[in-house]
Design a protein around this motif. Structure first.
Motif, PDB file in Angstrom:
ATOM      1  N   PHE A   1       6.461   4.617   2.089  1.00  0.00           N
ATOM      2  CA  PHE A   1       5.426   5.493   1.533  1.00  0.00           C
ATOM      3  C   PHE A   1       5.311   6.277   0.709  1.00  0.00           C
ATOM      4  O   PHE A   1       6.579   7.225   1.330  1.00  0.00           O
ATOM      5  CB  PHE A   1       4.189   5.799   3.085  1.00  0.00           C
ATOM      6  CG  PHE A   1       4.030   4.596   3.437  1.00  0.00           C
ATOM      7  CD1 PHE A   1       3.033   3.544   3.301  1.00  0.00           C
ATOM      8  CD2 PHE A   1       4.716   3.852   4.801  1.00  0.00           C
ATOM      9  CE1 PHE A   1       2.536   2.292   3.885  1.00  0.00           C
ATOM     10  CE2 PHE A   1       4.888   2.732   5.564  1.00  0.00           C
ATOM     11  CZ  PHE A   1       3.495   1.872   4.775  1.00  0.00           C
ATOM     12  N   GLU A   2       4.636   6.635  -0.015  1.00  0.00           N
ATOM     13  CA  GLU A   2       4.846   7.871  -1.087  1.00  0.00           C
ATOM     14  C   GLU A   2       3.271   9.164  -0.061  1.00  0.00           C
ATOM     15  O   GLU A   2       2.208   7.910  -0.619  1.00  0.00           O
ATOM     16  CB  GLU A   2       4.192   7.687  -2.145  1.00  0.00           C
ATOM     17  CG  GLU A   2       5.438   6.852  -3.100  1.00  0.00           C
ATOM     18  CD  GLU A   2       4.962   6.376  -3.991  1.00  0.00           C
ATOM     19  OE1 GLU A   2       4.441   7.034  -4.645  1.00  0.00           O
ATOM     20  OE2 GLU A   2       5.523   5.023  -5.195  1.00  0.00           O
TER      21      GLU A   2
ATOM     22  N   HIS B   1       0.974  -1.015  -0.181  1.00  0.00           N
ATOM     23  CA  HIS B   1       0.131   0.413   0.157  1.00  0.00           C
ATOM     24  C   HIS B   1       1.103   1.948  -0.332  1.00  0.00           C
ATOM     25  O   HIS B   1       0.540   2.219   1.031  1.00  0.00           O
ATOM     26  CB  HIS B   1      -0.889   0.181   0.992  1.00  0.00           C
ATOM     27  CG  HIS B   1      -1.025  -1.393   1.835  1.00  0.00           C
ATOM     28  ND1 HIS B   1      -1.149  -1.968   2.511  1.00  0.00           N
ATOM     29  CD2 HIS B   1      -2.112  -2.707   1.209  1.00  0.00           C
ATOM     30  CE1 HIS B   1      -1.523  -3.559   2.868  1.00  0.00           C
ATOM     31  NE2 HIS B   1      -2.568  -3.578   1.934  1.00  0.00           N
ATOM     32  N   PRO B   2       2.009   1.396  -1.311  1.00  0.00           N
ATOM     33  CA  PRO B   2       2.426   2.207  -1.086  1.00  0.00           C
ATOM     34  C   PRO B   2       2.211   3.777  -0.986  1.00  0.00           C
ATOM     35  O   PRO B   2       2.737   5.348  -0.002  1.00  0.00           O
ATOM     36  CB  PRO B   2       3.278   1.854  -2.404  1.00  0.00           C
ATOM     37  CG  PRO B   2       2.486   1.636  -2.971  1.00  0.00           C
ATOM     38  CD  PRO B   2       1.875   0.638  -2.172  1.00  0.00           C
ATOM     39  N   ARG B   3       0.980   4.726  -1.914  1.00  0.00           N
ATOM     40  CA  ARG B   3       0.238   5.505  -1.935  1.00  0.00           C
ATOM     41  C   ARG B   3      -0.755   5.827  -1.088  1.00  0.00           C
ATOM     42  O   ARG B   3      -1.371   5.280  -1.179  1.00  0.00           O
ATOM     43  CB  ARG B   3       0.174   5.358  -3.095  1.00  0.00           C
ATOM     44  CG  ARG B   3       1.218   4.970  -4.837  1.00  0.00           C
ATOM     45  CD  ARG B   3       0.194   4.799  -5.405  1.00  0.00           C
ATOM     46  NE  ARG B   3      -0.916   4.113  -5.972  1.00  0.00           N
ATOM     47  CZ  ARG B   3      -2.032   4.174  -6.751  1.00  0.00           C
ATOM     48  NH1 ARG B   3      -1.808   5.176  -7.860  1.00  0.00           N
ATOM     49  NH2 ARG B   3      -2.676   3.294  -6.722  1.00  0.00           N
TER      50      ARG B   3
ATOM     51  N   ARG C   1       7.506   8.654   5.341  1.00  0.00           N
ATOM     52  CA  ARG C   1       8.022   8.765   4.209  1.00  0.00           C
ATOM     53  C   ARG C   1       9.234   7.978   4.813  1.00  0.00           C
ATOM     54  O   ARG C   1       9.885   7.140   3.546  1.00  0.00           O
ATOM     55  CB  ARG C   1       8.146   9.912   4.039  1.00  0.00           C
ATOM     56  CG  ARG C   1       6.727  10.881   3.378  1.00  0.00           C
ATOM     57  CD  ARG C   1       7.498  12.184   2.909  1.00  0.00           C
ATOM     58  NE  ARG C   1       5.917  13.566   2.543  1.00  0.00           N
ATOM     59  CZ  ARG C   1       5.693  14.045   3.115  1.00  0.00           C
ATOM     60  NH1 ARG C   1       5.756  13.670   4.409  1.00  0.00           N
ATOM     61  NH2 ARG C   1       4.336  14.556   2.158  1.00  0.00           N
TER      62      ARG C   1
ATOM     63  N   ASP D   1      -5.828   6.903  -7.456  1.00  0.00           N
ATOM     64  CA  ASP D   1      -4.201   7.067  -7.499  1.00  0.00           C
ATOM     65  C   ASP D   1      -4.197   7.326  -6.456  1.00  0.00           C
ATOM     66  O   ASP D   1      -2.572   7.370  -6.257  1.00  0.00           O
ATOM     67  CB  ASP D   1      -3.836   8.744  -7.851  1.00  0.00           C
ATOM     68  CG  ASP D   1      -4.575   9.563  -9.352  1.00  0.00           C
ATOM     69  OD1 ASP D   1      -4.395   8.583  -9.842  1.00  0.00           O
ATOM     70  OD2 ASP D   1      -5.415  10.390  -8.947  1.00  0.00           O
ATOM     71  N   TYR D   2      -5.003   6.544  -4.964  1.00  0.00           N
ATOM     72  CA  TYR D   2      -4.090   6.280  -3.934  1.00  0.00           C
ATOM     73  C   TYR D   2      -4.071   5.251  -3.612  1.00  0.00           C
ATOM     74  O   TYR D   2      -5.415   3.602  -3.907  1.00  0.00           O
ATOM     75  CB  TYR D   2      -4.035   6.805  -2.427  1.00  0.00           C
ATOM     76  CG  TYR D   2      -4.209   8.560  -2.833  1.00  0.00           C
ATOM     77  CD1 TYR D   2      -3.147   9.342  -3.242  1.00  0.00           C
ATOM     78  CD2 TYR D   2      -5.206   9.033  -3.642  1.00  0.00           C
ATOM     79  CE1 TYR D   2      -2.533  10.459  -3.435  1.00  0.00           C
ATOM     80  CE2 TYR D   2      -4.832  10.541  -4.232  1.00  0.00           C
ATOM     81  CZ  TYR D   2      -4.021  11.322  -3.519  1.00  0.00           C
ATOM     82  OH  TYR D   2      -3.573  12.114  -4.799  1.00  0.00           O
ATOM     83  N   ASP D   3      -3.133   4.299  -2.291  1.00  0.00           N
ATOM     84  CA  ASP D   3      -3.694   2.883  -2.584  1.00  0.00           C
ATOM     85  C   ASP D   3      -4.920   3.138  -0.669  1.00  0.00           C
ATOM     86  O   ASP D   3      -5.471   1.744  -0.531  1.00  0.00           O
ATOM     87  CB  ASP D   3      -2.541   2.020  -1.707  1.00  0.00           C
ATOM     88  CG  ASP D   3      -1.646   1.615  -3.695  1.00  0.00           C
ATOM     89  OD1 ASP D   3      -2.617   1.283  -4.479  1.00  0.00           O
ATOM     90  OD2 ASP D   3      -0.135   2.108  -3.571  1.00  0.00           O
TER      91      ASP D   3
ATOM     92  N   THR E   1       1.268  11.874   0.069  1.00  0.00           N
ATOM     93  CA  THR E   1       0.643  12.894  -0.340  1.00  0.00           C
ATOM     94  C   THR E   1      -0.495  13.262   0.926  1.00  0.00           C
ATOM     95  O   THR E   1      -1.238  13.003   1.169  1.00  0.00           O
ATOM     96  CB  THR E   1      -0.742  12.324  -1.798  1.00  0.00           C
ATOM     97  OG1 THR E   1       0.241  12.305  -2.059  1.00  0.00           O
ATOM     98  CG2 THR E   1      -0.960  14.201  -2.530  1.00  0.00           C
TER      99      THR E   1
END
Length: 547
Positions: free
Chosen positions: A428-429, A396-398, A424, A443-445, A431
Motif C-alpha cells: 500500500f501507498e 485500493h493502493p492509496r 506499506r 488523491d486517495y482510495d 500517507t
C-alpha cells in the motif's frame, strides 16, 4: 479467628496454621501493623529499600520495568529485605500492562470478545507462571465490574464487558487460572463499578442501584467469585447509597466510600455474602478516598471499617505512625488488628510462602507463549455498511491514515502504531496525516483511522478529539467518508461510534499490542475472518450508530 483460616478461601492445614500462629505471636505491635500495609515500589533506589527494611510491610506492589535482568536483580534485593515473606502484588491485566519481556496477553475486554473461558483460563495460567517467576504472588485481577456506562473511561477495556454471565464465567476462569498456579486473585472493584462514568482516582463514584437490583447484579456476581474461592477482594472508593439508606438516616453517610465503610465491608460482604478472605483497599492515595477526610482519619478508618490491608502510601512512615496513634487512642480496636494481620498471614500461608518464600526465575522467560492464534480471533467487525472489506493493494493502493498513536496516561508521548508500516510492506501507498496537510480525497482510495487508547486512570472521558485528529477548527468538522471509503479501528476504547456514528466501517480491537495489530491487518486483508461478537454495546444504546 485462627480457626476461620481453616475455611475457604485459605483452607489452611495444621502446619500452615501453626506457622501463622508462630509468626503472629513473635511480632510486637509495630511489626503487626507493618503487615497491614502494601507499599508501591516504583523506582529502584536505595531509599526505597531502606524504607522496606525499616517498616517491614506485609506486602509490596511492583511496577515492573521493561528490562528482564535488572527487574530480576532488583526483585531479589527487595525480597531479601523482608523478615517475613511478603505478598508481592501487581495489576496483571494484560493489554498494555503485559510484561514487556513476557508473553503478550490480550486485555479482559478482548478476551470477553472471544467468549471462551478455556482461553481466558489459559491466559491467566501463563500470566501466573510468568508473574511467579518475577517473585509476584498476588494479582489485582479479575476486574468484575459491569460495563454499563459507555462514558466510563476507567472500566471499559479493563472489564469483561456488560453481560453479567460473561463477566461471571470469565471472572471465575481468571481466578482458576491464577490460583491453580499458586497466585492469589483479587475480585474488584467492590461494591461494583460500571454505572458511574467517573473515576475513583479523581472522585468518590457511585453505584446507583436499588438494593434488590444490586443483589441481582453485583451480589450474584460477587457470590460467584466467592464460591470460586477468590482469596481477596478489593474494596473501592465507590458509594452504595441505596444500601446505606436502609441502615442510617444520616445523608452524608450514604455517600461514604466502601473502602472506609463498615456496613459495606463487614455486614454486606462478610456477613451477607460470606466472604472469609482478605479485603484490600483500593489505592488509598486516590482522590475518591483522600477527598473524604484527612490522612490520619483515613488510615484509621480503612482498618477499623473492614479493610485488612492499606494499599499504597505517599508517606509510609507517617501513615504507620497515624495507625499506631489510632490504635493507642482506641480508634482502631485490637480485634480488628488481629483479624487483619491474621488474614494477611493466612493468605501468605495459603500461597505456600511458609514453605517456599517468593523467588525469581529467569528461565521461565526463555520462550514466550505464542498467542497469535488467540489474537487472530479477537478483533470485532462491528459494521461494514458499504461492504468495503477486504481491502487489497491492487484495488485500493492509496490510503490516508489518521492516528494519534498509542496513548496512555503513563506515557509522556504517544507511541506510533506499527500497522501503517505493515500496510506499506503489503504494497500500500500509505500517507500519514500531519496537521496543516491539504487533504484532497481524489488523491486517495480510502481513509483509515487508527485510535489506540485503552481504559485509563485519571481520564474523565475518552472521546474522539476531532480538532486534534484533523488538525484544526475547520478540518475538525470535515467527514471524509461521504466521498471516499473509510475504516475506523479502535485498539482500545470500544465506544467511538458515539462520536462517529456515520463511519461506514468500524472495528473494535480492544488493545494495541503488536499481535493485535497483526490480527487487524489479517482481517483487513481478508486472510482471517473478523469476530462478530460484541462484549459491550458499541452503539452506545443508540440506533444512530448502525447506519
Amino acid at each position: 479467628m485462627f480457626e476461620s483460616l481453616k475455611k475457604a478461601p485459605f483452607n489452611l492445614d495444621d502446619t500452615a496454621l501453626a506457622w501463622v500462629r508462630q509468626q503472629y505471636d513473635s511480632m510486637d505491635l509495630q511489626q503487626r501493623l507493618g503487615q497491614l500495609f502494601n507499599l508501591l515500589v516504583m523506582d529502584e533506589s536505595d531509599e526505597q529499600l531502606a524504607v522496606i527494611r525499616h517498616l517491614q510491610p506485609g506486602g509490596i506492589t511492583r511496577s515492573v520495568g521493561r528490562e528482564l535482568q535488572p527487574e530480576i536483580n532488583y526483585m531479589q534485593e527487595l525480597l531479601a529485605a523482608f523478615d517475613c515473606p511478603p505478598l508481592v502484588s501487581a495489576d496483571v491485566e494484560g493489554g498494555q500492562m503485559s510484561f514487556a519481556f513476557g508473553s503478550s496477553i490480550p486485555n479482559q475486554l478482548a478476551l470477553a470478545a472471544l467468549n471462551d473461558t478455556e482461553v481466558t483460563g489459559r491466559c491467566a495460567s501463563i500470566q501466573a507462571r510468568e508473574s511467579r517467576a518475577l517473585g509476584i504472588n498476588w494479582t489485582f485481577t479479575p476486574v468484575v465490574d459491569l460495563n454499563r456506562n459507555f462514558r466510563s473511561a476507567i472500566v471499559g477495556t479493563r472489564s469483561y464487558g456488560s453481560d453479567q454471565q460473561t463477566v461471571i464465567q470469565m471472572g471465575r476462569a481468571n481466578i482458576r487460572g491464577f490460583q491453580h498456579n499458586g497466585m492469589a486473585a483479587t475480585a474488584k472493584h467492590w461494591p461494583g463499578d460500571g454505572y458511574d462514568d467517573r473515576d475513583q482516582h479523581l472522585v468518590t463514584s457511585v453505584n446507583p442501584l436499588i438494593v434488590e437490583d444490586w443483589h441481582q447484579q453485583f451480589g450474584t456476581l460477587y457470590r460467584s467469585m466467592i464460591e470460586e474461592g477468590v482469596m481477596s477482594i478489593m474494596s473501592a472508593h465507590i458509594a452504595l447509597p441505596e444500601y446505606m439508606k436502609l441502615h442510617t438516616d444520616d445523608p452524608e453517610q450514604w455517600w461514604r466510600p466502601a473502602s472506609i465503610n463498615r456496613l459495606l465491608n463487614q455486614q454486606l460482604l462478610r456477613e451477607e455474602l460470606g466472604f472469609n478472605g482478605l479485603i484490600v483497599s483500593d489505592a488509598s492515595v486516590m482522590a475518591g478516598l483522600s477527598g473524604w477526610a484527612d490522612r490520619a482519619t483515613i488510615i484509621a478508618e480503612l482498618i477499623e471499617n473492614g479493610c485488612d490491608m492499606v494499599l499504597f502510601c505517599r508517606e509510609p512512615v507517617e501513615d504507620m505512625a497515624y495507625l499506631m496513634a489510632a490504635v493507642r487512642r482506641g480508634d482502631v480496636s485490637e480485634q480488628r488488628i488481629q483479624e487483619a494481620v491474621l488474614r494477611v498471614l493466612g493468605m501468605k500461608a495459603a500461597l505456600g510462602l511458609h514453605r517456599t518464600p517468593p523467588k525469581t526465575d529467569i528461565t521461565v522467560f526463555a520462550q514466550k507463549a505464542d498467542m497469535s492464534g488467540v489474537y487472530a480471533r479477537c478483533p470485532t467487525l462491528v459494521k461494514d455498511r458499504t461492504e468495503f472489506l477486504p481491502v487489497s493493494a491492487e484495488r485500493h493502493p492509496r490510503v490516508l491514515v489518521f492516528s494519534p498513536g498509542i496513548q496512555h496516561v503513563m506515557l509522556e508521548q504517544p507511541i506510533p502504531l506499527q500497522l501503517p508500516d505493515q500496510l506499506r510492506e503489503e504494497g500500500f501507498e500509505v500517507t500519514l496525516f500531519t496537521p496543516g496537510m491539504d487533504v484532497q480525497t481524489r488523491d486517495y482510495d480510502w481513509v483509515l483511522y487508527l485510535l489506540a487508547e485503552e481504559s485509563s486512570l485519571l481520564r474523565s472521558h475518552i472521546y474522539i478529539d476531532w480538532f486534534r485528529l484533523h488538525g484544526g477548527f475547520m478540518p475538525a468538522m470535515t467527514r471524509y467518508w461521504v466521498d471516499i471509503p473509510t475504516v475506523m479501528v479502535s485498539f482500545g476504547h470500544p465506544y467511538f461510534l458515539y462520536d462517529a456514528p456515520r463511519i461506514p466501517t468500524y472495528i473494535n480491537a480492544y488493545c494495541a499490542t503488536a499481535e493485535m495489530q497483526v490480527a487487524v491487518l489479517s482481517g483487513l486483508l481478508g486472510r482471517e475472518s473478523f469476530n462478530r461478537f460484541n462484549p459491550v454495546d458499541p452503539f452506545c444504546g443508540s440506533e444512530q450508530g448502525r447506519y
